[in-house]
Write a protein that holds these residues in place. Sequence first.
Motif, short mmCIF file in Angstrom:
data_model
loop_
_atom_site.label_atom_id
_atom_site.label_comp_id
_atom_site.label_asym_id
_atom_site.label_seq_id
_atom_site.Cartn_x
_atom_site.Cartn_y
_atom_site.Cartn_z
N ASN A 411 0.81 -1.22 0.00
CA ASN A 411 0.00 0.00 0.00
C ASN A 411 0.84 1.27 0.00
O ASN A 411 0.40 2.32 0.47
CB ASN A 411 -0.97 0.00 1.19
CG ASN A 411 -0.23 -0.01 2.53
OD1 ASN A 411 0.99 -0.12 2.57
ND2 ASN A 411 -0.99 0.11 3.61
N CYS A 412 2.07 1.16 -0.49
CA CYS A 412 2.92 2.34 -0.65
C CYS A 412 3.79 2.15 -1.89
O CYS A 412 3.88 1.04 -2.42
CB CYS A 412 3.78 2.56 0.60
SG CYS A 412 5.05 1.30 0.85
N PRO A 413 4.44 3.19 -2.37
CA PRO A 413 5.28 3.05 -3.56
C PRO A 413 6.49 2.14 -3.30
O PRO A 413 7.00 2.07 -2.18
CB PRO A 413 5.75 4.48 -3.85
CG PRO A 413 4.81 5.36 -3.11
CD PRO A 413 4.37 4.60 -1.92
N LEU A 414 6.94 1.47 -4.36
CA LEU A 414 8.15 0.67 -4.31
C LEU A 414 9.10 1.14 -5.40
O LEU A 414 8.72 1.19 -6.58
CB LEU A 414 7.84 -0.82 -4.49
CG LEU A 414 9.00 -1.80 -4.25
CD1 LEU A 414 8.47 -3.16 -3.80
CD2 LEU A 414 9.87 -2.00 -5.49
N VAL A 415 10.30 1.53 -5.02
CA VAL A 415 11.32 1.96 -5.97
C VAL A 415 12.34 0.83 -6.11
O VAL A 415 12.96 0.42 -5.13
CB VAL A 415 12.01 3.25 -5.51
CG1 VAL A 415 13.12 3.65 -6.48
CG2 VAL A 415 10.99 4.39 -5.38
N ASP A 416 12.47 0.33 -7.33
CA ASP A 416 13.29 -0.84 -7.62
C ASP A 416 14.54 -0.41 -8.38
O ASP A 416 14.47 0.04 -9.53
CB ASP A 416 12.46 -1.83 -8.45
CG ASP A 416 13.17 -3.15 -8.70
OD1 ASP A 416 14.36 -3.26 -8.37
OD2 ASP A 416 12.52 -4.06 -9.24
N THR A 417 15.73 -0.55 -7.75
CA THR A 417 16.97 -0.13 -8.41
C THR A 417 17.62 -1.25 -9.22
O THR A 417 18.66 -1.04 -9.84
CB THR A 417 18.00 0.35 -7.37
OG1 THR A 417 18.46 -0.76 -6.60
CG2 THR A 417 17.41 1.41 -6.46
N ARG A 418 16.98 -2.44 -9.24
CA ARG A 418 17.59 -3.60 -9.91
C ARG A 418 16.69 -4.25 -10.96
O ARG A 418 17.05 -5.29 -11.50
CB ARG A 418 17.95 -4.66 -8.86
CG ARG A 418 18.88 -4.16 -7.75
CD ARG A 418 20.29 -4.01 -8.21
NE ARG A 418 21.20 -3.69 -7.10
CZ ARG A 418 22.51 -3.61 -7.21
NH1 ARG A 418 23.08 -3.80 -8.39
NH2 ARG A 418 23.26 -3.30 -6.16
N ASN A 419 15.50 -3.66 -11.19
CA ASN A 419 14.55 -4.29 -12.12
C ASN A 419 14.29 -5.73 -11.69
O ASN A 419 14.30 -6.66 -12.51
CB ASN A 419 15.11 -4.26 -13.55
CG ASN A 419 14.08 -4.71 -14.59
OD1 ASN A 419 12.89 -4.41 -14.46
ND2 ASN A 419 14.54 -5.44 -15.60
N TRP A 420 14.01 -5.91 -10.43
CA TRP A 420 14.02 -7.25 -9.83
C TRP A 420 12.64 -7.77 -9.45
O TRP A 420 12.38 -8.98 -9.50
CB TRP A 420 14.92 -7.23 -8.60
CG TRP A 420 15.27 -8.59 -8.07
CD1 TRP A 420 14.96 -9.08 -6.84
CD2 TRP A 420 16.00 -9.61 -8.73
NE1 TRP A 420 15.46 -10.36 -6.69
CE2 TRP A 420 16.11 -10.70 -7.85
CE3 TRP A 420 16.58 -9.71 -10.00
CZ2 TRP A 420 16.77 -11.89 -8.19
CZ3 TRP A 420 17.25 -10.89 -10.34
CH2 TRP A 420 17.34 -11.94 -9.45
N ILE A 421 11.77 -6.88 -9.02
CA ILE A 421 10.47 -7.32 -8.50
C ILE A 421 9.58 -7.82 -9.63
O ILE A 421 9.40 -7.14 -10.66
CB ILE A 421 9.77 -6.18 -7.74
CG1 ILE A 421 10.66 -5.70 -6.58
CG2 ILE A 421 8.40 -6.62 -7.23
CD1 ILE A 421 11.00 -6.78 -5.58
N VAL A 422 9.00 -9.01 -9.45
CA VAL A 422 8.13 -9.61 -10.46
C VAL A 422 6.67 -9.25 -10.20
O VAL A 422 5.96 -8.74 -11.07
CB VAL A 422 8.30 -11.14 -10.49
CG1 VAL A 422 7.31 -11.77 -11.47
CG2 VAL A 422 9.74 -11.50 -10.86
N ARG A 423 6.19 -9.51 -8.97
CA ARG A 423 4.80 -9.19 -8.60
C ARG A 423 4.79 -7.80 -7.97
O ARG A 423 5.03 -7.63 -6.78
CB ARG A 423 4.26 -10.27 -7.64
CG ARG A 423 4.04 -11.60 -8.36
CD ARG A 423 3.61 -12.71 -7.40
NE ARG A 423 4.72 -13.23 -6.64
CZ ARG A 423 5.57 -14.14 -7.09
NH1 ARG A 423 5.45 -14.62 -8.30
NH2 ARG A 423 6.55 -14.57 -6.32
N ARG A 424 4.54 -6.83 -8.84
CA ARG A 424 4.75 -5.43 -8.50
C ARG A 424 3.49 -4.76 -7.96
O ARG A 424 2.37 -5.10 -8.37
CB ARG A 424 5.22 -4.68 -9.75
CG ARG A 424 6.51 -5.25 -10.32
CD ARG A 424 6.83 -4.65 -11.68
NE ARG A 424 8.13 -5.13 -12.18
CZ ARG A 424 8.61 -4.88 -13.37
NH1 ARG A 424 7.90 -4.13 -14.23
NH2 ARG A 424 9.79 -5.35 -13.74
N PRO A 425 3.67 -3.76 -7.09
CA PRO A 425 2.51 -2.99 -6.63
C PRO A 425 2.06 -2.01 -7.71
O PRO A 425 2.76 -1.79 -8.71
CB PRO A 425 3.06 -2.25 -5.42
CG PRO A 425 4.52 -2.08 -5.73
CD PRO A 425 4.93 -3.31 -6.46
#
Length: 431
Positions: A411-425
């Motif tokens: 329920n908050c933003p997610l900043v991904d520095t590795r292009n890693w998260i698959v199931r994204r918010p």
Amino acid sequence: MKIAIIGLGYVGLPLGLRFAEAGVPVLGLDIDPVKVEMLNKGRSYIKTIESDRVRSACDSGNFEASSEFSRVSEVEAVLICVPTPLSKYREPDISYVLDSGRKIAPYLVTDDRPKLVVLESTTYPGTTDTDLREVLEQGSGLKAGEGFHLAFSPEREDPGRKDHSVRTIPKVMGGYTEACLKRCVELYSKAIDAVHPVTSCRLAEATKLTENIFRAVNIALVNELKVVYHEMGIDVWDVIDAAATKPFGYMPFYPGPGLGGHCIPIDPFYLTWKAREYGQHTRFIELAGEINTRMPEYVINRVMEALNNEGKALKGSKVLILGLAYKPNVDDDRESPSYVLMELLEERGASVDYHDPFVPEIKLTREHAQFAGRKSLDIGEGPEPAIIGYDLVLLATNHAAYKELDFSTLNCPLVDTRNWIVRRPARYYKA
């Protein structure tokens, strides 16, 4: 043959275990009594090295740890694997190397075959045959190449790798004299599958620097492209994946939040410093260093953009950093950009916690002592992480565990520095 290894960290310990497994008796020397005690009890303090390996080496009688440097008198060869950091002025600090030399010099004197001293720590060309040689000669009264043999063989350790090991990675080595090189080849051939002799210590030292400068420069290139392409609305990771389909003339490198580890953020500056002695200016290398050093600032700007879109300021926000280690799936946090991110966030008034399955608690470090004692947040063990009460989540290290987690309900933003998260918010940003 019995050997001593000075420095039982990420380089010295696996090297010592490899020699012990090859049947060479090893005396491990370290100034940290806690490490010495743990190893002699068959326990590893590095997560990527199993305690079973340490226990087996001790039980075989081929491995023993000690803090008594006088025991160098028992061995035929000494391998120096100590840190070579940068000073606060970003100049080479070879004090650990020279201190090791001073400690062992009085015990190099022997009536038998001359002892072999090999430096493995990454450093600038000339360290072995000048700085270290002078210390050893002064402390022992012996002449290098005659009273003792001297060589440089750079470590090529990469903690956590499963496809390569100390045994299988070819070993480059250069000697002060031909006789020194011959002794070095003879020693390492007992434990390493392939050795690559070169004509001098300085050539071997330059080889190690070149390997790491190559990586630093190419990482700087993709970091710069990341910033440029973002402004154009182009995903740099998609560009890299597409370019990597070319079977020749291209090698993929990936951007990140900054450089980490004990090699790539440091080694290029060893050469730039030494080059000035010869009236040379390494503008290309220094520019790459500037680009990589600026990456944490770029990440913070993306964090501020994400918070602005929520109508929030960075000051007063609660931020959770995912990943403290400098690379995935290890507990090695040396020079980790996560520490720089934590500093920058807190300087701007944010409250910062971290989670890392490999770093449960931050140990005292030279550069970031203020974080010592902080503990990793418990985010649960289910498929959905228990992240509550944070204004933003910042992924800094691409641990495999994070790829398996479902962040889609975050329920908050997610900043991904590795292009890693698959199931994204829904509020997902790349940086």
